[in-house]
Design a protein around this motif. Structure first.
Motif, PDB file in Angstrom:
ATOM      1  N   MET A   1       0.802  -1.125   0.014  1.00  0.00           N
ATOM      2  CA  MET A   1       0.031   0.130   0.052  1.00  0.00           C
ATOM      3  C   MET A   1       0.932   1.251   0.130  1.00  0.00           C
ATOM      4  SD  MET A   1      -3.122   1.009  -0.188  1.00  0.00           S
ATOM      5  CE  MET A   1      -3.846  -0.638   0.210  1.00  0.00           C
ATOM      6  N   LYS A   2       0.580   2.273  -0.987  1.00  0.00           N
ATOM      7  CA  LYS A   2       1.366   3.381  -1.203  1.00  0.00           C
ATOM      8  C   LYS A   2       0.786   4.671  -0.376  1.00  0.00           C
ATOM      9  CE  LYS A   2       3.352   1.932  -5.378  1.00  0.00           C
ATOM     10  NZ  LYS A   2       3.620   2.098  -6.815  1.00  0.00           N
ATOM     11  N   LEU A   3       1.436   5.597  -0.189  1.00  0.00           N
ATOM     12  CA  LEU A   3       0.917   6.824   0.655  1.00  0.00           C
ATOM     13  C   LEU A   3      -0.195   7.394  -0.331  1.00  0.00           C
ATOM     14  CD1 LEU A   3       1.216   8.400   3.338  1.00  0.00           C
ATOM     15  CD2 LEU A   3       3.090   9.771   2.058  1.00  0.00           C
ATOM     16  N   LEU A  23      -7.052  -2.380   0.932  1.00  0.00           N
ATOM     17  CA  LEU A  23      -7.165  -1.877   2.246  1.00  0.00           C
ATOM     18  C   LEU A  23      -8.018  -2.287   3.281  1.00  0.00           C
ATOM     19  CD1 LEU A  23      -5.666   0.453   3.906  1.00  0.00           C
ATOM     20  CD2 LEU A  23      -7.513   2.113   2.784  1.00  0.00           C
ATOM     21  N   GLU A  24      -9.320  -2.868   2.578  1.00  0.00           N
ATOM     22  CA  GLU A  24     -10.286  -3.502   3.376  1.00  0.00           C
ATOM     23  C   GLU A  24      -9.951  -4.727   4.133  1.00  0.00           C
ATOM     24  OE1 GLU A  24     -14.048  -3.462   5.309  1.00  0.00           O
ATOM     25  OE2 GLU A  24     -13.137  -1.970   4.412  1.00  0.00           O
ATOM     26  N   GLY A  25      -9.117  -5.249   3.506  1.00  0.00           N
ATOM     27  CA  GLY A  25      -8.617  -6.768   3.936  1.00  0.00           C
ATOM     28  C   GLY A  25      -7.582  -6.542   5.198  1.00  0.00           C
ATOM     29  N   ARG A  26      -6.872  -5.340   4.987  1.00  0.00           N
ATOM     30  CA  ARG A  26      -6.008  -4.981   6.205  1.00  0.00           C
ATOM     31  C   ARG A  26      -6.462  -4.702   7.115  1.00  0.00           C
ATOM     32  NH1 ARG A  26      -1.057  -1.758   3.659  1.00  0.00           N
ATOM     33  NH2 ARG A  26      -0.355  -1.918   5.447  1.00  0.00           N
ATOM     34  N   TYR A  27      -7.488  -3.635   7.141  1.00  0.00           N
ATOM     35  CA  TYR A  27      -8.509  -3.177   8.070  1.00  0.00           C
ATOM     36  C   TYR A  27      -9.132  -4.284   8.778  1.00  0.00           C
ATOM     37  CZ  TYR A  27     -12.218  -0.932  10.870  1.00  0.00           C
ATOM     38  OH  TYR A  27     -13.242  -0.706  11.597  1.00  0.00           O
ATOM     39  N   ARG A  28      -9.672  -5.055   8.137  1.00  0.00           N
ATOM     40  CA  ARG A  28     -10.430  -6.208   9.094  1.00  0.00           C
ATOM     41  C   ARG A  28      -9.459  -7.255   9.818  1.00  0.00           C
ATOM     42  NH1 ARG A  28     -15.564  -8.088   5.459  1.00  0.00           N
ATOM     43  NH2 ARG A  28     -16.424  -6.135   4.901  1.00  0.00           N
ATOM     44  N   ALA A  29      -8.325  -7.284   9.255  1.00  0.00           N
ATOM     45  CA  ALA A  29      -7.509  -8.353   9.861  1.00  0.00           C
ATOM     46  C   ALA A  29      -7.075  -7.543  11.454  1.00  0.00           C
ATOM     47  CB  ALA A  29      -6.158  -8.625   9.180  1.00  0.00           C
ATOM     48  N   GLU A  30      -6.731  -6.193  11.121  1.00  0.00           N
ATOM     49  CA  GLU A  30      -6.433  -5.413  12.580  1.00  0.00           C
ATOM     50  C   GLU A  30      -7.574  -5.293  13.234  1.00  0.00           C
ATOM     51  OE1 GLU A  30      -5.065  -0.981  13.119  1.00  0.00           O
ATOM     52  OE2 GLU A  30      -3.738  -1.785  11.968  1.00  0.00           O
ATOM     53  N   ARG A  31      -8.563  -4.918  12.855  1.00  0.00           N
ATOM     54  CA  ARG A  31      -9.804  -4.830  13.474  1.00  0.00           C
ATOM     55  C   ARG A  31     -10.274  -6.152  14.168  1.00  0.00           C
ATOM     56  NH1 ARG A  31     -15.308  -5.160  10.144  1.00  0.00           N
ATOM     57  NH2 ARG A  31     -14.533  -7.036  10.306  1.00  0.00           N
ATOM     58  N   ASP A  32     -10.157  -7.405  13.558  1.00  0.00           N
ATOM     59  CA  ASP A  32     -10.480  -8.554  14.248  1.00  0.00           C
ATOM     60  C   ASP A  32      -9.729  -9.194  15.394  1.00  0.00           C
ATOM     61  OD1 ASP A  32     -12.472  -8.600  12.485  1.00  0.00           O
ATOM     62  OD2 ASP A  32     -11.991  -9.938  11.164  1.00  0.00           O
ATOM     63  N   ASP A 205      -4.929   6.827   9.499  1.00  0.00           N
ATOM     64  CA  ASP A 205      -3.892   7.869   9.998  1.00  0.00           C
ATOM     65  C   ASP A 205      -2.600   6.985  10.293  1.00  0.00           C
ATOM     66  OD1 ASP A 205      -5.521  10.050   9.505  1.00  0.00           O
ATOM     67  OD2 ASP A 205      -6.128   9.952  11.448  1.00  0.00           O
ATOM     68  N   ARG A 206      -3.048   5.781  11.001  1.00  0.00           N
ATOM     69  CA  ARG A 206      -1.864   4.904  11.350  1.00  0.00           C
ATOM     70  C   ARG A 206      -1.011   4.520   9.961  1.00  0.00           C
ATOM     71  NH1 ARG A 206      -5.820   2.913  14.892  1.00  0.00           N
ATOM     72  NH2 ARG A 206      -5.929   0.941  13.631  1.00  0.00           N
ATOM     73  N   GLN A 207      -1.895   4.031   9.035  1.00  0.00           N
ATOM     74  CA  GLN A 207      -1.096   3.605   7.871  1.00  0.00           C
ATOM     75  C   GLN A 207      -0.571   4.526   7.372  1.00  0.00           C
ATOM     76  OE1 GLN A 207      -1.461   0.093   6.974  1.00  0.00           O
ATOM     77  NE2 GLN A 207      -2.292   0.115   9.001  1.00  0.00           N
ATOM     78  N   MET A 208      -0.972   5.963   7.220  1.00  0.00           N
ATOM     79  CA  MET A 208      -0.105   6.953   6.576  1.00  0.00           C
ATOM     80  C   MET A 208       1.008   7.200   7.370  1.00  0.00           C
ATOM     81  SD  MET A 208      -3.503   9.263   5.226  1.00  0.00           S
ATOM     82  CE  MET A 208      -2.493  10.406   4.510  1.00  0.00           C
ATOM     83  N   LEU A 209       0.981   7.201   8.678  1.00  0.00           N
ATOM     84  CA  LEU A 209       2.224   7.603   9.655  1.00  0.00           C
ATOM     85  C   LEU A 209       3.073   6.539   9.687  1.00  0.00           C
ATOM     86  CD1 LEU A 209       0.409   8.923  12.917  1.00  0.00           C
ATOM     87  CD2 LEU A 209       1.730  10.232  11.513  1.00  0.00           C
ATOM     88  N   GLU A 210       2.726   5.067   9.317  1.00  0.00           N
ATOM     89  CA  GLU A 210       3.634   4.120   9.386  1.00  0.00           C
ATOM     90  C   GLU A 210       4.436   4.213   7.998  1.00  0.00           C
ATOM     91  OE1 GLU A 210       5.831   0.459  10.279  1.00  0.00           O
ATOM     92  OE2 GLU A 210       4.699   2.044  11.437  1.00  0.00           O
ATOM     93  N   ILE A 211       3.818   4.537   6.709  1.00  0.00           N
ATOM     94  CA  ILE A 211       4.206   4.628   5.755  1.00  0.00           C
ATOM     95  C   ILE A 211       5.299   5.744   5.580  1.00  0.00           C
ATOM     96  CG2 ILE A 211       4.056   5.304   3.113  1.00  0.00           C
ATOM     97  CD1 ILE A 211       1.636   3.402   3.259  1.00  0.00           C
ATOM     98  N   SER A 212       4.792   6.687   6.203  1.00  0.00           N
ATOM     99  CA  SER A 212       5.836   8.245   6.237  1.00  0.00           C
ATOM    100  C   SER A 212       6.914   7.819   7.298  1.00  0.00           C
ATOM    101  CB  SER A 212       5.006   9.259   6.955  1.00  0.00           C
ATOM    102  OG  SER A 212       3.675   9.696   6.081  1.00  0.00           O
ATOM    103  N   ARG A 213       6.756   6.839   8.250  1.00  0.00           N
ATOM    104  CA  ARG A 213       8.263   6.666   9.123  1.00  0.00           C
ATOM    105  C   ARG A 213       8.766   5.816   8.394  1.00  0.00           C
ATOM    106  NH1 ARG A 213       9.747   2.649  11.700  1.00  0.00           N
ATOM    107  NH2 ARG A 213       7.822   1.339  11.099  1.00  0.00           N
ATOM    108  N   LYS A 214       8.368   4.824   7.753  1.00  0.00           N
ATOM    109  CA  LYS A 214       9.366   3.918   6.676  1.00  0.00           C
ATOM    110  C   LYS A 214      10.124   4.701   5.681  1.00  0.00           C
ATOM    111  CE  LYS A 214       6.824  -0.537   7.731  1.00  0.00           C
ATOM    112  NZ  LYS A 214       5.958  -1.475   6.892  1.00  0.00           N
ATOM    113  N   ASN A 215       9.255   5.761   5.134  1.00  0.00           N
ATOM    114  CA  ASN A 215       9.805   6.586   4.006  1.00  0.00           C
ATOM    115  C   ASN A 215      11.127   7.351   4.845  1.00  0.00           C
ATOM    116  OD1 ASN A 215       8.297   5.564   1.973  1.00  0.00           O
ATOM    117  ND2 ASN A 215       6.761   7.142   2.197  1.00  0.00           N
ATOM    118  N   ALA A 216      10.875   8.015   6.039  1.00  0.00           N
ATOM    119  CA  ALA A 216      11.725   8.884   6.555  1.00  0.00           C
ATOM    120  C   ALA A 216      12.983   7.961   6.857  1.00  0.00           C
ATOM    121  CB  ALA A 216      11.195   9.412   7.729  1.00  0.00           C
ATOM    122  N   GLU A 217      12.817   6.887   7.224  1.00  0.00           N
ATOM    123  CA  GLU A 217      13.994   5.811   7.810  1.00  0.00           C
ATOM    124  C   GLU A 217      14.745   5.331   6.437  1.00  0.00           C
ATOM    125  OE1 GLU A 217      12.460   2.327   9.770  1.00  0.00           O
ATOM    126  OE2 GLU A 217      11.907   3.374  11.600  1.00  0.00           O
TER     127      GLU A 217
END
Length: 610
Positions: A1-3, A23-32, A205-217
């Motif tokens: 998944m890209k920013l 994205l729906e599949g990732r959300y459901r996995a985290e939610r469940d 928001d968490r996904q965007m922050l995580e991708i931004s963090r990885k890009n920054a790293e």
């Protein structure tokens, strides 16, 4: 998944509580997964609640009715809840668990309907409040998905209305109950929709922050790699130029050409200083520097500083004095970073103060040691003092023949604070400046073997240096420089050749002549060869310079050495236990020569712990 995909989803919205398929599949996995964790305290609370209801039934309902309602709670509802709690720890799929969790909610609702129905048959008044509580429990406490809980709640309400109709409730009362339960369900649905919408927004928001963090790293990693490569690739040719200029001076050039070479040396030194400052500040900001504080002797730290800056001071006709220091003055600091801090302060005074005398001093005051660099120069204007440690700040750069980038003192501040110290300056225009840094005081370590005095033009006769360098031009000009100082050299392009020659007892490498003599082995053929000192690049192909130094030291083949590197992440300095210097490229010939004199004067071989 890209920013960009996440931003597109954010713009498109999700009012229908659906993301794009990936994205729906990732959300459901985290939610469940979160639902499984949440189910444990929820089921524990529900189990306690139904046990409490069973106790209330026993005290408040007729005995015959209580027997039936308690049986429903203890033998149906509670086991279902306990089963879900047990499943939350079992290795079943998240989808299977969520379905079991939903069925448990419905089972709890149906059991409440059954209890109310049993009370109706026994002609005992029991309100429908249990249904309302069950609905709120499903919507807000259990955290079930909006659609799932809405369907399950609708089935519980339908079961309740059907039960009331079957037990003979009149239509007006049924409509009233149905209205209140229905409106309560609508409130629960709205709350559940808002809750899931908020969860989905937070997920984005968490996904965007995580991708931004990885890009920054990744960017930080690329910057770190760029800094390392730039440091090596820029310092290597500077090192060759510096050694070539040293050899040109040694040739006895005419005055005009000699002055030109001196100017070139000054320009190269200035460029090297700028390069070092840029790389240092970049390494600091990228978090590439980690202090390793230990107990140091303040006098030894300033003595090494004086040695390092002596040639530059003499070239500028500046007297560099080391004032007496009280015996036993110890400080807690990183030796390499402390040297860099103090060196920057001295270079700053040399380049910008127009002083004729610079004094180095250290004194203990209470629990701190203050290092001072004091000059008798032009001083600093009061409007400038407050900004002098800011990055890229330069006071009247047009007045300086080689204006810097304004990073030297900024690096001092950054490195000092990195080690937990404090720095500052006091100055009066026309009366010079006093720069200081302070660090925690301690007892100094045992004094190292005293250094030999550095005497210009000194060379110890009969000293043989083993030189190992894989870069052809560097190897050539390094040997030419050392040969010009009157030393003998044995030269190899890699560590394997040097070790093989040492073990074979013959110097089969490239031999450099000195004073009309050729360096030969110290022992007869077949006896392991020994040398006085090793001068080697650290980053050699195959066996590294460090490994070569350790191997030769264990064999007693050398009694000290100088390791050279263009990698500034390797801290430079002297290790008195191993009789070993580490120096950065480009080499300062005066510093290299002083180190050779010091090491060659040591009588004992280096001792390496294994």
């Amino acid at each position: 998944m890209k920013l960009t995909e996440l931003r597109t989803q954010r713009i498109a919205g999700f009012r229908h509580l659906r993301f794009e398929s990936g994205l729906e599949g990732r959300y459901r996995a985290e939610r469940d997964h979160a639902l499984r964790l949440r189910s444990r305290p929820v089921t524990a609370a529900a189990l306690a609640l139904f046990l409490l209801y069973a106790l209330l039934d026993l005290t408040m309902l007729p005995a015959e009715l209580a027997r039936h309602t308690i049986a429903v709670r203890l033998f149906f509802t509670c086991p279902v809840i306990a089963l879900v709690y047990w499943l939350s720890y079992r290795p079943i799929t998240l989808t299977t668990f969520v379905r079991s969790y939903t069925l448990a909610y419905m089972a709890g609702g149906f059991s409440v309907v059954l209890v109310i129905g049993l009370a109706r048959q026994a002609q005992h008044p029991m309100p429908y409040d249990g249904i309302l509580l069950m609905l709120m429990f499903g919507y807000f406490v259990m955290g079930l998905p909006f659609r799932t809980v809405s369907v399950a709640s609708a089935m519980i309400i339908l079961a309740y209305l059907s039960m009331e109709l079957a037990t003979g409730m009149d239509s007006d009362e049924l409509m009233t109950n149905g209205f209140f339960i229905g409106t309560t369900n609508i409130i629960g649905m709205v709350g559940s929709w808002l809750s899931e919408y908020r969860q989905r927004a937070h997920f984005l928001d968490r996904q965007m922050l995580e991708i931004s963090r990885k890009n920054a790293e990744e960017e930080s990693h690329q910057k770190t790699h760029l800094i390392t490569v730039a440091s090596h690739d820029l310092r290597q040719p500077l090192n060759v130029i510096s050694l070539m200029l040293e050899n040109l001076i040694a040739e006895g050039l005419p005055r005009t050409q000699s002055e030109l070479v001196t100017k070139l040396k000054t320009s190269v030194a200035h460029f090297n200083s700028l390069l070092g400052s840029v790389l240092d500040i970049s390494r600091i900001h990228e978090g590439m520097i980690s202090p390793e504080n230990k107990a140091l002797d303040a006098y030894q730290a300033l003595l090494q500083l004086q040695d390092a800056c002596l040639e530059d001071a003499r070239n500028r006709n500046v007297q560099l004095d080391l004032l007496p220091i009280a015996t036993g003055t110890g400080v807690i600091a990183d030796p390499q970073l402390l040297h860099r801090i103090l060196q920057n302060l001295v270079v700053n005074s040399l380049e910008h103060s127009a002083a004729s005398i610079i004094r180095l001093h250290a004194l203990r005051q209470g629990k701190e040691v203050w290092f001072e660099v004091v000059d008798n120069g032009q001083g600093i204007h009061q409007d400038t003092v407050g900004r002098i440690f800011e990055p890229f700040f330069r006071a009247a750069p047009e007045q300086q023949p080689h204006s810097g980038l304004g990073l030297g003192l900024a690096i001092v501040k950054e490195l000092t604070e990195l080690m937990g110290g404090v720095c500052g300056v006091t100055s009066t225009p026309g009366q010079g400046s006093r720069f200081w840094v302070r660090f925690p005081a301690t007892n100094p370590p045992a004094l190292p073997v005293a250094m030999a005095p550095i005497i210009p033009g000194t060379a110890i006769g009969g000293v043989t240096l083993l030189v190992v360098e894989d870069h052809d031009e560097t190897r050539h000009w390094l040997c030419e420089t050392i040969k010009g100082w009157g030393y003998r050299t044995v030269v190899f392009s890699n560590a394997e050749q040097a070790l093989a020659a040492q073990n074979a007892g013959s110097t089969t490498g490239e031999m450099m002549e000195s004073a009309g003599e050729r360096a030969t082995g110290r022992h007869g053929e077949g006896t392991a060869e020994t040398f006085d000192l090793l001068v080697s690049d650290i980053h050699l192909p195959g066996i590294s310079g460090r490994e070569l130094f350790d191997a030769l030291s264990r064999n007693g083949a050398i009694r000290g050495g100088i390791l050279i590197t263009a990698d500034t992440s390797v801290f430079q300095g002297y290790d008195d236990n191993r009789h070993r210097w580490v120096m950065h490229k480009p080499l300062t010939p005066m510093r290299l020569r002083a180190a050779i004199v010091q090491l060659a004067s040591q009588a004992e071989p280096a001792l390496i712990s294994t």
